[in-house]
Write a protein that holds these residues in place. Structure first.
Motif, mmCIF file in Angstrom:
data_model
loop_
_atom_site.group_PDB
_atom_site.id
_atom_site.type_symbol
_atom_site.label_atom_id
_atom_site.label_comp_id
_atom_site.label_asym_id
_atom_site.label_seq_id
_atom_site.Cartn_x
_atom_site.Cartn_y
_atom_site.Cartn_z
ATOM 1 N N SER A 64 -6.644 -48.016 -16.978
ATOM 2 C CA SER A 64 -7.173 -47.734 -18.169
ATOM 3 C C SER A 64 -8.403 -47.049 -18.270
ATOM 4 O O SER A 64 -8.641 -46.055 -19.124
ATOM 5 C CB SER A 64 -7.247 -48.745 -19.319
ATOM 6 N N ARG A 65 -9.665 -47.160 -17.623
ATOM 7 C CA ARG A 65 -11.065 -46.345 -17.614
ATOM 8 C C ARG A 65 -10.650 -45.212 -16.979
ATOM 9 O O ARG A 65 -11.493 -44.146 -17.238
ATOM 10 C CB ARG A 65 -11.771 -47.492 -16.916
ATOM 11 N N SER A 66 -9.738 -45.060 -15.897
ATOM 12 C CA SER A 66 -9.971 -43.753 -15.117
ATOM 13 C C SER A 66 -9.117 -42.788 -15.890
ATOM 14 O O SER A 66 -9.488 -41.659 -15.513
ATOM 15 C CB SER A 66 -9.328 -44.059 -13.901
ATOM 16 N N VAL A 67 -8.415 -43.125 -16.895
ATOM 17 C CA VAL A 67 -7.780 -41.779 -17.614
ATOM 18 C C VAL A 67 -8.585 -41.456 -18.780
ATOM 19 O O VAL A 67 -9.090 -42.475 -19.655
ATOM 20 C CB VAL A 67 -6.298 -42.183 -17.821
ATOM 21 N N ASN A 68 -9.273 -40.332 -18.979
ATOM 22 C CA ASN A 68 -9.946 -39.981 -19.834
ATOM 23 C C ASN A 68 -9.324 -40.188 -21.364
ATOM 24 O O ASN A 68 -8.133 -39.835 -21.435
ATOM 25 C CB ASN A 68 -10.507 -38.390 -19.794
ATOM 26 N N LYS A 117 -7.482 -26.045 -6.069
ATOM 27 C CA LYS A 117 -8.303 -25.162 -6.616
ATOM 28 C C LYS A 117 -9.276 -25.857 -7.749
ATOM 29 O O LYS A 117 -10.230 -25.798 -7.931
ATOM 30 C CB LYS A 117 -7.898 -23.750 -7.023
ATOM 31 N N GLY A 118 -8.043 -26.527 -8.613
ATOM 32 C CA GLY A 118 -8.643 -27.059 -9.727
ATOM 33 C C GLY A 118 -9.622 -28.320 -9.404
ATOM 34 O O GLY A 118 -10.617 -28.394 -10.088
ATOM 35 N N LEU A 119 -9.269 -29.137 -8.498
ATOM 36 C CA LEU A 119 -9.728 -30.267 -8.217
ATOM 37 C C LEU A 119 -11.020 -29.842 -7.553
ATOM 38 O O LEU A 119 -12.055 -30.328 -7.841
ATOM 39 C CB LEU A 119 -8.976 -31.019 -7.105
ATOM 40 N N THR A 120 -11.230 -28.977 -6.678
ATOM 41 C CA THR A 120 -12.508 -28.415 -5.917
ATOM 42 C C THR A 120 -13.357 -27.921 -7.218
ATOM 43 O O THR A 120 -14.704 -28.302 -7.193
ATOM 44 C CB THR A 120 -12.060 -27.317 -5.067
ATOM 45 N N ILE A 161 -6.038 -36.977 -10.209
ATOM 46 C CA ILE A 161 -7.713 -37.052 -10.901
ATOM 47 C C ILE A 161 -7.956 -38.487 -10.693
ATOM 48 O O ILE A 161 -9.051 -38.704 -10.272
ATOM 49 C CB ILE A 161 -7.395 -36.783 -12.271
ATOM 50 N N ILE A 162 -7.010 -39.632 -11.063
ATOM 51 C CA ILE A 162 -7.258 -40.715 -10.822
ATOM 52 C C ILE A 162 -7.794 -41.319 -9.539
ATOM 53 O O ILE A 162 -8.781 -41.990 -9.382
ATOM 54 C CB ILE A 162 -6.062 -41.766 -11.263
ATOM 55 N N GLY A 163 -7.125 -40.632 -8.539
ATOM 56 C CA GLY A 163 -7.624 -40.963 -6.920
ATOM 57 C C GLY A 163 -9.138 -40.435 -6.858
ATOM 58 O O GLY A 163 -9.846 -41.009 -6.425
ATOM 59 N N MET A 164 -9.295 -39.248 -7.307
ATOM 60 C CA MET A 164 -10.581 -38.638 -7.023
ATOM 61 C C MET A 164 -11.625 -39.549 -7.884
ATOM 62 O O MET A 164 -12.798 -39.888 -7.197
ATOM 63 C CB MET A 164 -10.636 -37.188 -7.564
ATOM 64 N N MET A 202 -11.499 -42.799 -8.621
ATOM 65 C CA MET A 202 -11.739 -43.886 -7.805
ATOM 66 C C MET A 202 -12.627 -43.608 -6.660
ATOM 67 O O MET A 202 -13.289 -44.558 -6.396
ATOM 68 C CB MET A 202 -10.418 -44.547 -7.618
ATOM 69 N N VAL A 203 -12.261 -42.799 -5.695
ATOM 70 C CA VAL A 203 -13.254 -42.435 -4.799
ATOM 71 C C VAL A 203 -14.519 -42.222 -5.131
ATOM 72 O O VAL A 203 -15.526 -42.845 -4.411
ATOM 73 C CB VAL A 203 -12.349 -41.178 -3.915
ATOM 74 N N GLY A 204 -14.533 -41.510 -5.987
ATOM 75 C CA GLY A 204 -16.008 -41.343 -6.601
ATOM 76 C C GLY A 204 -16.740 -42.652 -6.954
ATOM 77 O O GLY A 204 -17.770 -42.741 -6.663
ATOM 78 N N GLU A 205 -16.184 -43.532 -7.633
ATOM 79 C CA GLU A 205 -16.720 -44.604 -7.925
ATOM 80 C C GLU A 205 -16.916 -45.622 -7.104
ATOM 81 O O GLU A 205 -18.152 -46.270 -6.755
ATOM 82 C CB GLU A 205 -15.557 -45.490 -8.929
ATOM 83 N N VAL A 206 -16.231 -45.663 -5.762
ATOM 84 C CA VAL A 206 -16.519 -46.380 -4.541
ATOM 85 C C VAL A 206 -17.586 -45.757 -4.002
ATOM 86 O O VAL A 206 -18.800 -46.647 -3.395
ATOM 87 C CB VAL A 206 -15.128 -46.380 -3.678
ATOM 88 N N LEU A 207 -17.698 -44.407 -3.901
ATOM 89 C CA LEU A 207 -18.888 -43.750 -3.394
ATOM 90 C C LEU A 207 -20.226 -44.265 -3.988
ATOM 91 O O LEU A 207 -21.255 -44.336 -3.574
ATOM 92 C CB LEU A 207 -18.756 -42.233 -3.005
#
Lengths: 271, 266
Positions: free
Chosen positions: A126-130, B66-69, B239-242, B244-249
């Motif tokens: 829920s939090r990951s989706v803006n 490209k968008g993700l980068t 996006i969700i994957g990116m 989540m990785v960001g949150e872990v980092l």
């Protein structure tokens, strides 16, 4: 005996961190610098646009002035009230859905690791989706309008409220709970009289905090068609009526400031 | 003794509160025109919608990458510039170190930066500097100044002034006072804000594209408008994957610098 004889020959050097800590710190700094340099080199920025920016900014403000205050009664007031309703209803709906998930996520309330993990997964997704993405999804499902906006706000807030509520529950003192259990209280009484008084202050502050955030967020949902003041903003921008845009922005600013003052005052006096 | 089967008295004020809340919900729902029929039609649509989203399909891998980068670059640069700008502003806004004539303007700047959603700021910057990543970076810099500036100022206001006084007593100049008396006391909290802000910028950098300010948001919005829902689903999962990785980092970085890495969300 000479005390110096027991010391090692070399003078001891004192360091604050262990080598592993130093390596970790260095690698963090290194990665930060590398990321900044790499981003700055590859990001596509057109310098001509940047030179032009002050002039464009000036032009923008000239078009915005004078602010079209007459537009308030005609198109802004209703949308603004709708926005507040979207934020409040969204928060209420989010709390209704987040409380059970929060209860499932707290290990002392639900002593089952699998259920805890599953509830936490729900909260994280829920939090990951803006909220704008939630709004896009709900606009596709329910059509444009306030319903999509309210649901978007609600679904985005579940993760926030549920996570903080679950953490507050896990930090609560086990003493009263045990006393209630020993007296043979049913689980509803344990929740209402054991956990609730302990988490009540943090619950209300989380809800108020989220409502404040939701007022800000609901103001932009209209850009993707999910109702509220954002729709008025979008219309005015598409028609290049910048004085009306300024009016909308001004009213959003006022509402956000008032909401923040209200929340701060309530937190200070009641909680 | 009167029989009292209820262990706890009923709280009349709370009952009234719940009734008022229920009345508000009914009123607001009718005002916003929520009806059960609309909700049910929506559920039908929703089933069809999810059917079209699955299975996720990466229709344009190049555009996606490209968008993700670009989102990542926007987040990194905006956090860096935002922190760089917000440190002096936060320092000036701290009322225990600065005279009121300096702190009030700084506090006003911070309040102004905080009051608008990054997407709205992005709209204004798109007008000023044109479509593209630059508008997104500037919008998120504004958001970062609002957030870090406020929290940094609050952190400085809570420091112990004894250490500042000790440094001052040695006759240290102002900059040494800041770097030896103030900054060490707020460093750990600063790491918390900075990692949190990076995380939050990463989330928002995937959104500013909706108004044309660069990043994956533009691709997402375009796919939505073309009804390519399976591609939308793929983008969302990325996006969700990116994030989540960001949150872990971010948690890891906090662990490197702090004993317990915790900061209030948003």
């Amino acid at each position: 005996m000479n005390p110096a004889a027991s010391l090692p020959a070399e003078p001891r050097t004192w360091r604050r961190f262990t080598p592993a800590q130093r390596a970790a710190r260095f690698s963090v700094y290194f990665v930060i610098v590398a990321a900044i340099v790499a981003s700055a080199r590859t990001v596509e920025v057109i310098p001509e646009f940047l030179y032009d920016a002050p002039e464009q900014m000036q032009d923008l403000f000239r078009r915005m002035w004078p602010i079209a205050f007459y537009h308030y009664a005609g198109g802004v007031h209703e949308a603004l009230v709708d926005t507040l309703h979207i934020a409040s209803l969204g928060t209420i709906l989010a709390v209704v859905m987040a409380v059970p998930i929060g209860l499932l996520a707290a290990n002392n309330v639900t002593p089952n690791k699998v259920v805890n993990y599953f509830a936490k997964l729900l909260l994280v997704s829920s939090r990951s989706v803006n909220s704008l993405v939630w709004a896009l999804l709900f606009v596709a499902v329910f059509g444009p309008g306030a319903l999509a906006g309210t649901l978007a706000i609600a679904f985005r807030s579940i993760g926030f409220v549920g996570k903080l509520l679950g953490e507050a529950l896990e930090e609560s003192n086990a003493g009263p709970i045990e006393a209630l259990k020993a007296a043979g209280a049913p689980w509803s009484s344990i929740l209402a009289k054991g956990y609730w008084p302990q988490v009540e202050p943090s619950f209300w502050s989380v809800v108020l905090f989220r409502w404040d955030i939701n007022v800000r967020e609901s103001a932009v949902l209209g850009l993707v068609g999910a109702g509220g003041i954002g729709m008025a903003l979008d219309t005015a921008m598409n028609l290049f009526q910048w004085d009306r845009v300024a009016m909308v922005l001004f009213s959003i600013f006022c509402v956000v400031v008032v909401a923040e003052i209200v929340v701060t005052q309530i937190r200070k006096r009641v909680i | 003794m009167a029989a009292n089967p209820r262990a706890f008295e009923r709280n009349r004020l709370a009952t009234f509160g719940w009734l008022a809340l229920a009345a508000y919900v009914v009123y607001a729902c009718s005002r916003l025109d929520f009806t059960w029929a609309r909700f049910m039609t929506g559920l039908d649509n929703g089933a069809r919608f999810i059917g079209r989203m699955l299975p996720p399909n990466i229709a344009q891998p190049d555009t996606l990458l490209k968008g993700l980068t670009e989102s990542l670059e926007i987040a990194v640069l905006a956090s860096f510039l935002g922190i760089l700008v917000s440190l002096p502003i936060g320092l000036i806004a701290a009322r225990n170190l600065m005279p009121p004539w300096a702190s009030w303007p700084a506090r006003a700047i911070i309040a102004l930066c905080r009051s608008f959603h990054p997407v709205i700021v992005a709209i204004l910057f798109v007008k000023a500097v044109g479509f593209g990543a630059l508008a997104g970076i500037l919008a998120l810099v504004v958001a970062s100044v609002g957030f870090i500036g406020k929290l940094f100022a609050e952190a400085i206001e809570e420091i112990s002034l004894k250490q500042v006084e000790a440094v001052r007593a040695t006759g240290a100049p102002f900059m040494s006072l800041i770097s030896y008396g103030v900054l060490p006391q707020v460093f750990s909290r600063f790491v918390g804000f900075a990692t949190y802000q990076l995380d939050s910028n990463l989330r928002n950098s995937t959104m500013v594209g909706i108004v044309g300010a660069g990043g994956i948001g533009g691709t997402l919005f375009a796919a939505f408008q073309r009804f390519d829902y399976d591609f939308v689903c793929a983008i969302l999962l990325c996006i969700i994957g990116m994030i989540m990785v960001g949150e872990v980092l971010a948690t890891w970085v906090r662990g490197v610098f702090l004993e317990r890495g915790k900061v209030d969300e948003e």
